[in-house]
Design a protein around this motif. Structure first.
Motif: not given
Length: 112
Positions: A35-46
């Motif tokens: 969950x932390x990793x996918x949240x970070x990836x989504x934030x970085x894409x944004x």
């Protein structure tokens, strides 16, 4: 199983967060890490999308003429190639006619 903590069960919310599910502690850690990793990836894409749009907005005055130039230049490349091939054929034909018509000029030959 040598690690007794691996057998301990932890309580974690299910996928939709509605009910609690008992699962091994290691699975809970892996789930939280995912969950932390996918949240970070989504934030970085944004953030990257926002930065890209900001840069595009700043460079709009430069990019619009370049896009239009490319839009008009690409079809002209084929036309330029056609004109070039036609000119080369005309020059070849003129050379053939000039070399075939022997008008009594001086023939130069290399002497060894």
């Amino acid at each position: 199983l040598s690690d007794p903590s691996a057998c301990e069960l932890a309580v974690a919310p299910d996928l939709f967060g509605k009910r609690l599910v008992k699962m091994p502690e290691s699975s809970v850690r892996e789930l939280r890490e995912f969950q932390r990793t996918s949240s970070f990836v989504a934030f970085m894409l944004l953030v990257c999308l926002g930065a890209f749009l900001y840069i595009i907005q700043l460079l709009r005055g430069v990019l619009i003429p370049l896009v239009w130039a490319a839009f008009f230049a690409l079809p002209f490349c084929g036309l330029i190639n056609l004109i070039d091939k036609t000119l080369q054929q005309l020059v070849r034909q003129c050379r053939r006619r000039a070399s075939s018509s022997d008008d009594g000029g001086i023939n130069f030959k290399a002497v060894p």
